[in-house]
Structures are given as C-alpha cells and as structure tokens.
Design a protein around this motif. Structure first.
Motif, PDB file in Angstrom:
ATOM      1  N   LYS A 133      86.160  51.584  55.910  1.00 52.97           N
ATOM      2  CA  LYS A 133      84.981  51.495  55.036  1.00 52.97           C
ATOM      3  C   LYS A 133      84.308  52.860  54.908  1.00 52.97           C
ATOM      4  O   LYS A 133      83.906  53.283  53.820  1.00 52.97           O
ATOM      5  N   LYS A 134      84.228  53.566  56.037  1.00 54.24           N
ATOM      6  CA  LYS A 134      83.604  54.893  56.042  1.00 54.24           C
ATOM      7  C   LYS A 134      84.415  55.855  55.155  1.00 54.24           C
ATOM      8  O   LYS A 134      83.850  56.600  54.353  1.00 54.24           O
ATOM      9  N   ILE A 135      85.726  55.794  55.277  1.00 59.77           N
ATOM     10  CA  ILE A 135      86.545  56.733  54.502  1.00 59.77           C
ATOM     11  C   ILE A 135      86.526  56.389  53.011  1.00 59.77           C
ATOM     12  O   ILE A 135      86.461  57.281  52.164  1.00 59.77           O
ATOM     13  N   LEU A 136      86.525  55.106  52.694  1.00 52.14           N
ATOM     14  CA  LEU A 136      86.407  54.714  51.279  1.00 52.14           C
ATOM     15  C   LEU A 136      85.082  55.226  50.706  1.00 52.14           C
ATOM     16  O   LEU A 136      85.020  55.748  49.591  1.00 52.14           O
ATOM     17  N   ARG A 137      84.017  55.091  51.498  1.00 55.39           N
ATOM     18  CA  ARG A 137      82.687  55.510  51.034  1.00 55.39           C
ATOM     19  C   ARG A 137      82.657  57.027  50.810  1.00 55.39           C
ATOM     20  O   ARG A 137      82.238  57.512  49.764  1.00 55.39           O
ATOM     21  N   GLU A 138      83.205  57.784  51.777  1.00 53.59           N
ATOM     22  CA  GLU A 138      83.194  59.251  51.654  1.00 53.59           C
ATOM     23  C   GLU A 138      84.059  59.722  50.487  1.00 53.59           C
ATOM     24  O   GLU A 138      83.690  60.620  49.741  1.00 53.59           O
ATOM     25  N   THR A 139      85.226  59.083  50.329  1.00 49.45           N
ATOM     26  CA  THR A 139      86.141  59.495  49.263  1.00 49.45           C
ATOM     27  C   THR A 139      85.531  59.202  47.898  1.00 49.45           C
ATOM     28  O   THR A 139      85.621  60.014  46.975  1.00 49.45           O
ATOM     29  N   GLU A 140      84.894  58.038  47.773  1.00 48.31           N
ATOM     30  CA  GLU A 140      84.258  57.701  46.503  1.00 48.31           C
ATOM     31  C   GLU A 140      83.087  58.637  46.203  1.00 48.31           C
ATOM     32  O   GLU A 140      82.878  59.057  45.061  1.00 48.31           O
ATOM     33  N   ARG A 141      82.323  58.974  47.260  1.00 49.71           N
ATOM     34  CA  ARG A 141      81.195  59.887  47.059  1.00 49.71           C
ATOM     35  C   ARG A 141      81.710  61.240  46.545  1.00 49.71           C
ATOM     36  O   ARG A 141      81.188  61.800  45.592  1.00 49.71           O
ATOM     37  N   ALA A 142      82.796  61.730  47.160  1.00 48.95           N
ATOM     38  CA  ALA A 142      83.359  63.025  46.746  1.00 48.95           C
ATOM     39  C   ALA A 142      83.899  62.935  45.319  1.00 48.95           C
ATOM     40  O   ALA A 142      83.709  63.842  44.509  1.00 48.95           O
ATOM     41  N   ARG A 143      84.590  61.836  45.009  1.00 51.65           N
ATOM     42  CA  ARG A 143      85.154  61.687  43.659  1.00 51.65           C
ATOM     43  C   ARG A 143      84.040  61.681  42.607  1.00 51.65           C
ATOM     44  O   ARG A 143      84.117  62.373  41.589  1.00 51.65           O
ATOM     45  N   LYS A 144      82.991  60.913  42.900  1.00 56.58           N
ATOM     46  CA  LYS A 144      81.889  60.820  41.922  1.00 56.58           C
ATOM     47  C   LYS A 144      81.189  62.166  41.778  1.00 56.58           C
ATOM     48  O   LYS A 144      80.778  62.549  40.686  1.00 56.58           O
ATOM     49  N   MET A 145      81.058  62.866  42.899  1.00 60.50           N
ATOM     50  CA  MET A 145      80.355  64.152  42.851  1.00 60.50           C
ATOM     51  C   MET A 145      81.123  65.161  42.001  1.00 60.50           C
ATOM     52  O   MET A 145      80.558  65.781  41.103  1.00 60.50           O
ATOM     53  N   ILE A 146      82.431  65.272  42.233  1.00 63.98           N
ATOM     54  CA  ILE A 146      83.155  66.310  41.480  1.00 63.98           C
ATOM     55  C   ILE A 146      83.380  65.913  40.031  1.00 63.98           C
ATOM     56  O   ILE A 146      83.598  66.764  39.184  1.00 63.98           O
ATOM     57  N   MET A 147      83.308  64.604  39.732  1.00 65.03           N
ATOM     58  CA  MET A 147      83.515  64.191  38.340  1.00 65.03           C
ATOM     59  C   MET A 147      82.196  63.984  37.602  1.00 65.03           C
ATOM     60  O   MET A 147      82.196  63.603  36.430  1.00 65.03           O
ATOM     61  N   SER A 148      81.093  64.253  38.278  1.00 67.11           N
ATOM     62  CA  SER A 148      79.788  63.983  37.661  1.00 67.11           C
ATOM     63  C   SER A 148      79.475  64.981  36.537  1.00 67.11           C
ATOM     64  O   SER A 148      79.800  66.161  36.620  1.00 67.11           O
ATOM     65  N   THR A 149      78.819  64.468  35.484  1.00 70.39           N
ATOM     66  CA  THR A 149      78.359  65.359  34.409  1.00 70.39           C
ATOM     67  C   THR A 149      76.841  65.551  34.517  1.00 70.39           C
ATOM     68  O   THR A 149      76.237  66.212  33.684  1.00 70.39           O
ATOM     69  N   ASN A 150      76.251  64.954  35.549  1.00 72.41           N
ATOM     70  CA  ASN A 150      74.806  65.059  35.739  1.00 72.41           C
ATOM     71  C   ASN A 150      74.443  66.500  36.159  1.00 72.41           C
ATOM     72  O   ASN A 150      75.029  67.049  37.089  1.00 72.41           O
ATOM     73  N   VAL A 151      73.464  67.074  35.458  1.00 77.87           N
ATOM     74  CA  VAL A 151      73.112  68.479  35.682  1.00 77.87           C
ATOM     75  C   VAL A 151      72.644  68.706  37.127  1.00 77.87           C
ATOM     76  O   VAL A 151      73.004  69.703  37.765  1.00 77.87           O
TER      77      VAL A 151
END
Ligand SMILES: Cc1cc2nc3c(=O)[nH]c(=O)nc-3n(C[C@H](O)[C@H](O)[C@H](O)COP(=O)(O)OP(=O)(O)OC[C@H]3O[C@@H](n4cnc5c(N)ncnc54)[C@H](O)[C@@H]3O)c2cc1C
Length: 359
Positions: free
Chosen positions: A311-329
């Motif tokens: 669960k921890k690794i899924l959470r961290e991986t998703e956080r990283a994926r969302k962060m690098i793919m984010s278009t939010n300024v």
C-alpha cells in the motif's frame, strides 16, 4: 514429513520464491504456463534491496557481473536540466545505486540458480483452479490433473488465476491512455546514466520519458505517451530499433495476500505504473518474505505485513506519477524547487541514494 509447496508462475516473483525455499531446504514445485522462458525485457531497474535478497543464492553476484551500474541521474524539464547527480562523486563510498538488466536476463540468471538447487521449472503447465481450506490447497491443472499441497504461492501475475478462483478482490483503477516502450541501440549515451524527461504536451497533459541503459550502447525508453520514438524530446543518436510496444497501467492491490493455504506475491497481489521502477523489486521482496514465512511457520503475519508495504509503495508511486505528469503551475514550481535543493545538497543526494537502497 517434507512440506509440499507449489509455486504458480515463473516470473521474477515465482523464481525468487522457488530459489529461497530451495535454499532453506524446502524443495518446491514450480509451474509456468508459457512453453519456454520469456524473451520480454519488461523491468530493467534492479534495486539494492532486491540484490540483498538474492545474495545468499548467488544470483546477486551474477546480476552484478552482467548488469549496467546506474550511478548517474539527470532530470530534464522542457530542455532545462533540473537535476544532474552522479552518486560516485558523493563522500562515504560505496553509495547505493540501481542496476540495469532486461527482465528476461534477470529471470535467466534466477532460473540457472534454481537449477543449481536441483529444481526445474515445469513449462507448458497452466493452473486452472485453486481451492483451499485451513489444512491444504487443491490445485487443478489444465490437463485435468488435481493435486493437494501444504502451501501454494500464487505468483501468476496481474491477471492471476489463483487470485480470481479464490475470489480475492483486486480493487483499484485502470488509467486512461497508452504508454509505450522502445529498446534501441544508441551511440554516445553514458552507460551509467538514467535520464528523465518531463515535458509539456500539446494536449496540456504532462508527459514523461525515462531512459535506462540495459546493455553497452543499448537503452530502454519508457514513455507515458503512446508513441515513444515519435515524440521523444531527448537528442538520442538511435542506430537501430530493437523493439517497440505499448501497454496500459492499472493501479490495484489485492484485499488480502493470504487465503487458507495460499499466499499471493508480486503482480498477482499489486500493480502500478513503472514510475520509480518498483514493480519487480516489490515482487522479489514479497517472494523472499513468502518463502521465509513458509519455512519458519510464520505465515499468519504475511498478509498484513505485505499488504501494508504494498500500500505504501502504491501510494508513493502514484504520488510520483501524478507529480511528474502534473500541469498545475504550483506543483511544477515545487518540483523544480525540490530538484534545485537536491542538486545543491550532498546530504540530500546521499539520503536519496539510501532511499533507493530500500524498497
Ligand atoms: C513496460 C514495463 C516496464 C517495467 N519496468 C519495470 C522496472 O524498471 N522495474 C520494476 O521493478 N518493474 C517494472 N515493471 C513491472 C514488472 O515487469 C512486473 O512487476 C514483474 O514482471 C512482476 O513479476 P511477477 O513474477 O509477479 O509477474 P509476471 O512477470 O507477470 O510473471 C507471472 C508468470 O505467471 C505465469 N502464469 C500466469 N498465469 C498462469 C497460470 N494459470 N498457470 C501457470 N503460470 C501462469 C505467466 O506466464 C508469467 O510468466 C515494468 C512493467 C512493464 C509492463
């Protein structure tokens, strides 16, 4: 009486479980529905934590002999270099780093080690159904044979028949859009360098490219776009395209990792994006834990402890994926600031390399 253990699936998870059981004196059976060893080079990055699990069997030394040592990291955002770190330049050597080897080679080295313990994979043997109670697991094979085991390890991947026939839920989401990979021969690429490219796309979604050496003069490129070579921002001198492909991403985790006399491990228990390169590594860790639990008679804590780590690794991986793919300024600004800070701090670089060493 000797324990009867069956491992279903001879990917990196199943092979690790088999090696670790055999090494500790429990000789398992291992079956695989493919007719032969896999030629697919899916996972490339091997983490120090995985090597430590594979060291007692000799697989770690074989990997170290053959794999690329990935000691440099560069992060680019739309032409700018945000981060450029070489772990070799840090004080207090040796500093942990990743290893790069195509998954089929990792599996071949694992299978050779398993053979040294006198265990062979039974290829062309698919499991159709598994039932279990508190005393045993009953397995039905595709040729109609039915056999009973003291323990079964379901290491049969994301579409696990073991998980499905036992009725274990696998909740989560399937992400929109296709990702792509390419294995290409290149000239002039640093064989120690992992580079990440974070781009702004025309449709305003962030896109992501990761380049990892897998052999001298050969790299794997993973992209969050469906056409990795058509959209690649990195100026790579590509000499030959070996393989391209697309894949889809799901983020899912089994509700429990144990039912009766069956343990789930690897992608059968969890799946997520390749950002961070943790999938195979987590599977290797599950497998070593499953083998240890069976050998030491401590299977009761297996499900809860593995579920928590997954669960921890899924959470961290998703956080990283969302962060690098984010278009939010704001998110983009924070990413830049984080990279800027790490670039200037050897302490943070060391902490990052230590983080890499653990799962
Ligand atoms: C493009 C891509 C890149 C990736 N990059 C990385 C990376 O860099 N680092 C990383 O850690 N992870 C990475 N991953 C994830 C990694 O490939 C998986 O996490 C890993 O393969 C999981 O191993 P496994 O043994 O659990 O499952 P699998 O590798 O899927 O193996 C399961 C095996 O079970 C067999 N099987 C299935 N059903 C049955 C049955 N009924 N009977 C008998 N046998 C059966 C299958 O044929 C298969 O061989 C990547 C994945 C993809 C798609």
């Amino acid at each position: 009486m000797a324990l009867k253990v069956l491992i279903i699936g001879a990917g990196p998870t199943g092979l690790t479980a088999a090696i670790e059981l055999a090494r500790q004196g429990v000789i398992p059976e291992i079956v695989e529905k493919r007719e032969e060893a896999s030629a697919l080079s899916r996972a490339v990055g091997i983490m120090p934590a995985s090597l430590e699990k594979l060291r007692p069997s000799g697989v770690a030394a074989d990997i170290e002999n053959e794999a690329m040592t990935l000691t440099r990291v560069q992060v680019h955002r739309s032409e700018r270099v945000l981060l450029n770190v070489d772990f070799r330049s840090l004080p207090h050597q040796p500093v942990p780093h990743m290893w790069g080897l195509p998954q089929n080679r990792t599996e071949a080295l694992m299978e050779a080690a398993l053979n040294r313990y006198g265990v062979s994979v039974r290829y062309g043997c698919a499991v159709k159904n598994v039932e279990t109670d508190t005393g045993q697991a009953t397995v039905c094979f595709d040729d109609g044979e039915v056999r009973a085991y003291d323990w079964v390890i379901g290491a049969d991947g994301r579409h696990s028949v073991v998980r499905e026939t036992l009725g274990i839920n696998y909740p989560g989401i399937d992400l929109d859009g296709e990702w792509s990979i390419a294995d290409v021969d290149v000239a002039g690429y640093d064989a120690n360098l992992t580079s990440l490219w974070i781009q702004d796309r025309i449709d305003h979604r962030g896109s992501f490219y990761m380049i990892l050496p897998i052999e001298p003069e050969r790299v794997r490129i993973v992209s969050s776009t469906p056409d990795v070579l058509g959209t690649l921002p990195a100026p790579l001198d590509i000499r030959h395209v070996r393989r391209t492909g697309t894949f889809r991403i799901s983020v899912r985790q089994a509700e429990v990792y144990k039912k009766g006399r069956v343990l789930l491990a690897g992608d059968a228990a969890h799946c997520h994006s390749p950002v961070g390169g943790r999938g195979m590594n987590l599977g290797i860790d599950d497998a070593a834990a499953a083998a240890k639990a069976i050998v030491s008679g401590t299977t009761e804590s297996y499900s809860a402890s593995r579920h928590e780590l997954g669960k921890k690794i899924l959470r961290e991986t998703e956080r990283a994926r969302k962060m690098i793919m984010s278009t939010n300024v704001i998110t983009r600004g924070l990413t830049r600031l984080a990279m800027f800070t790490v670039q200037r701090s050897q302490q943070l670089q060391k902490a990052a390399s230590r983080r890499l060493a653990s799962l």
